[in-house]
Design a protein around this motif. Structure first.
Motif, short mmCIF file in Angstrom:
data_model
loop_
_atom_site.label_atom_id
_atom_site.label_comp_id
_atom_site.label_asym_id
_atom_site.label_seq_id
_atom_site.Cartn_x
_atom_site.Cartn_y
_atom_site.Cartn_z
N TYR A 178 -0.45 -4.86 10.04
CA TYR A 178 -0.69 -2.99 10.03
C TYR A 178 1.39 -3.14 10.09
O TYR A 178 1.60 -3.25 10.71
CB TYR A 178 -0.99 -2.45 10.17
N VAL A 179 2.08 -3.28 8.87
CA VAL A 179 3.23 -3.44 9.17
C VAL A 179 3.83 -1.24 8.07
O VAL A 179 3.42 -1.66 6.93
CB VAL A 179 4.34 -4.17 8.43
N ALA A 180 4.80 -0.47 9.07
CA ALA A 180 5.07 -0.17 8.40
C ALA A 180 6.14 -0.46 7.57
O ALA A 180 6.67 -1.10 8.21
CB ALA A 180 4.96 1.61 9.22
N ASN A 181 6.79 0.70 6.78
CA ASN A 181 7.80 0.83 5.67
C ASN A 181 8.56 1.95 6.10
O ASN A 181 7.92 2.56 5.01
CB ASN A 181 8.03 0.33 4.65
N PRO A 182 9.09 2.05 7.42
CA PRO A 182 9.37 3.85 7.16
C PRO A 182 10.93 4.53 6.12
O PRO A 182 10.98 5.07 6.01
CB PRO A 182 10.23 3.63 8.47
N GLY A 183 11.69 3.09 6.03
CA GLY A 183 12.35 3.34 5.13
C GLY A 183 13.90 2.12 4.64
O GLY A 183 13.18 1.27 5.99
N PRO A 184 14.60 2.36 4.02
CA PRO A 184 14.26 2.39 2.81
C PRO A 184 12.87 1.70 1.59
O PRO A 184 11.92 1.74 2.12
CB PRO A 184 15.26 2.11 1.79
N GLY A 185 12.56 2.85 1.36
CA GLY A 185 10.92 2.90 0.44
C GLY A 185 11.32 2.34 -0.49
O GLY A 185 12.06 2.16 -1.79
N ALA A 213 0.97 -1.15 -0.27
CA ALA A 213 0.27 -0.43 -0.58
C ALA A 213 0.93 1.20 -0.01
O ALA A 213 1.67 1.41 0.61
CB ALA A 213 -0.78 0.30 1.24
N CYS A 214 0.20 2.29 -0.66
CA CYS A 214 1.67 3.16 -0.33
C CYS A 214 0.13 4.61 -0.67
O CYS A 214 0.19 5.23 -1.85
CB CYS A 214 2.19 3.28 -1.95
N GLY A 215 -0.57 4.84 0.74
CA GLY A 215 -1.62 5.75 0.19
C GLY A 215 -2.18 6.00 0.30
O GLY A 215 -3.49 7.56 0.37
N ARG A 216 -3.30 5.17 -0.77
CA ARG A 216 -4.20 5.49 -1.53
C ARG A 216 -5.58 4.86 -1.05
O ARG A 216 -6.05 3.44 -1.32
CB ARG A 216 -4.01 5.00 -2.74
N ILE A 217 -5.98 5.82 -0.35
CA ILE A 217 -6.92 4.97 1.17
C ILE A 217 -7.38 4.32 0.06
O ILE A 217 -8.36 3.15 0.43
CB ILE A 217 -7.26 5.37 1.76
N ASP A 218 -8.27 4.76 -0.75
CA ASP A 218 -9.63 4.04 -1.09
C ASP A 218 -9.39 2.99 -2.60
O ASP A 218 -10.12 2.35 -2.21
CB ASP A 218 -10.59 5.42 -2.82
N LEU A 219 -8.34 3.09 -2.86
CA LEU A 219 -8.22 1.51 -2.96
C LEU A 219 -7.98 0.72 -2.28
O LEU A 219 -8.40 -0.68 -2.65
CB LEU A 219 -6.77 2.54 -5.00
N LEU A 220 -7.64 1.26 -1.41
CA LEU A 220 -6.45 -0.28 -0.87
C LEU A 220 -7.93 -0.50 0.20
O LEU A 220 -8.24 -1.79 0.65
CB LEU A 220 -6.16 0.56 1.04
N ILE A 270 -1.36 -9.02 5.32
CA ILE A 270 -0.74 -8.49 6.00
C ILE A 270 -0.78 -6.63 4.75
O ILE A 270 -0.31 -7.02 3.91
CB ILE A 270 0.65 -8.68 6.09
N VAL A 271 -1.03 -5.69 5.81
CA VAL A 271 -0.64 -3.94 4.97
C VAL A 271 0.57 -3.97 4.98
O VAL A 271 0.62 -3.57 6.12
CB VAL A 271 -2.18 -3.71 4.77
N VAL A 272 1.73 -4.23 4.05
CA VAL A 272 2.30 -2.70 4.20
C VAL A 272 2.73 -1.67 4.20
O VAL A 272 2.18 -1.14 2.13
CB VAL A 272 3.26 -3.73 3.38
N ASP A 273 2.69 -0.69 4.36
CA ASP A 273 2.54 0.80 4.63
C ASP A 273 3.78 1.88 3.44
O ASP A 273 4.77 1.52 4.51
CB ASP A 273 2.13 1.63 5.93
N ASP A 274 3.75 1.16 2.84
CA ASP A 274 5.49 2.43 1.83
C ASP A 274 5.39 3.83 2.47
O ASP A 274 6.29 4.27 2.08
CB ASP A 274 4.88 2.27 0.26
N GLU A 275 3.54 4.40 2.92
CA GLU A 275 3.82 5.93 2.93
C GLU A 275 3.04 6.11 4.65
O GLU A 275 2.15 6.55 4.42
CB GLU A 275 3.09 6.87 1.92
#
Length: 331
Positions: free
Chosen positions: A75-82, A18-25, A45-50
């Motif tokens: 939910y898994v955050a991906n703070p970097g590397p992006g 996922a990359c910040g596109r809430i409606d699509l997700l 598992i949703v990995v949030d790239d943003e």
């Protein structure tokens, strides 16, 4: 003890980039929780790239709704590397199931996607490639035709199933790439390692494509840089499956324009006029080809004129930049 028992029941973990596109997700998760598969036999598992609170709250809402009757969500955050490869790696490394299914937020898996993919994972098969069908407008905008690449791809992380030991053996996705190069690199490494790959066309995921921003292809061309790295790692497979020969047409267009500019600077007016005329002719031909079967609104025609003039130059620039960056003879 109950958590261990629950983990033992899980046959597949679905990793969603996922990359910040809430409606699509939200649309993707709705499709995933409605899979024709036992809800306790898979998790998501949703990995949030943003990483942001909106995505976190969306996943939390779905987790609450499916807590009793549906698959477990995390939910898994991906703070970097992006980037998609890094996000996918974060996802599969926390997966609890022996098989990992990959998809992304702008894709809508059909109800039978998960069951069909797993059905193809027999004892002799370590990787299964599902099918992606692109849903596109009748008159595509400039950036949309590239979306069909998902349909033609031999392997795409928008719809695939891999056994976790395979991912561990290969070290996951190469995080130096963008998403396009990363998928091709993974596919080539699978082939080079002799890993069994099955095609499961019944494991269908839909990819709706909306209107593209004006001039989107001028931004997308930057991905050409990673083709140099892909060629460096897999020269034979690159020429066999991606590009049989260098994109000489772009080099010709760039060379003719460069000749016109140099001739003008040196006062060679006739040569400059001839070279510039040739560049205009080549650009007009490219523009006409781009407009074939596409919308002819003033905005789109203007977009095609601009992109037809700039794309060959940008393509040559990024390909040469990739050759320098990755120290490979690539044109």
């Amino acid at each position: 003890m109950s958590a261990i028992k629950d983990d033992a029941k899980i046959a597949v973990s679905v990793v969603v980039h996922a990359c910040g596109r809430i409606d699509l997700l939200d649309r993707c998760l709705d499709a995933l929780v409605r899979q024709q598969f036992h809800p306790r036999r898979y998790d998501i598992i949703v990995v949030d790239d943003e990483p942001n609170h909106n995505t976190l709250h969306l996943v939390a809402g779905w987790r609450t709704r499916t807590l009793d009757r549906g698959p477990r969500l995390s939910y898994v955050a991906n703070p970097g590397p992006g980037g998609p490869p890094a996000a996918l790696n974060r996802g599969w490394r926390v997966a609890r199931a022996p098989i990992v299914a990959f998809t992304r937020d702008d894709v809508v898996p059909e109800p039978g996607w998960l069951a069909a993919g797993l059905a193809a994972c027999d004892d002799r098969t370590e990787v299964v490639c599902g099918r992606v069908q692109t849903l596109i407008a009748p008159h595509p905008a400039d950036a949309q035709p590239g979306a069909h690449a998902l349909e033609a791809a031999d392997f795409t992380s928008a719809s695939c199933f891999l056994r976790k030991p395979v991912l561990e053996r290969l070290g996951g996705f190469d995080e130096r790439f963008d998403i396009r190069g990363s998928d091709a690199d993974m596919y080539f490494r699978l082939l080079e390692h002799g890993i069994a790959i099955a095609q499961a066309p019944v494991a269908l995921a839909l990819h709706p494509v909306g209107p593209a921003p004006w001039g989107q292809s001028l931004l997308r061309v930057r991905h050409e840089e990673f083709d140099a790295l892909l060629y460096k790692k897999h020269p034979a497979l690159y020429r066999q499956k991606v590009e049989p020969s260098p994109a000489w047409d772009n080099y010709v267009v760039a060379g003719v324009l460069l000749l016109a500019l140099v001739s003008a600077l040196l006062g060679m007016d006739i040569m400059a006029a001839l070279a510039f005329g040739a560049w205009l002719l080549l650009t007009a031909r490219r523009c006409a080809h781009s407009l074939r079967g596409a919308a002819h609104t003033p905005s789109h025609v203007a977009e095609m004129v601009v992109t037809s003039a700039l794309l060959p130059l940008l393509t040559v620039f990024w390909r040469l930049a990739g050759a320098v960056r990755y120290r490979v003879r690539f044109a």
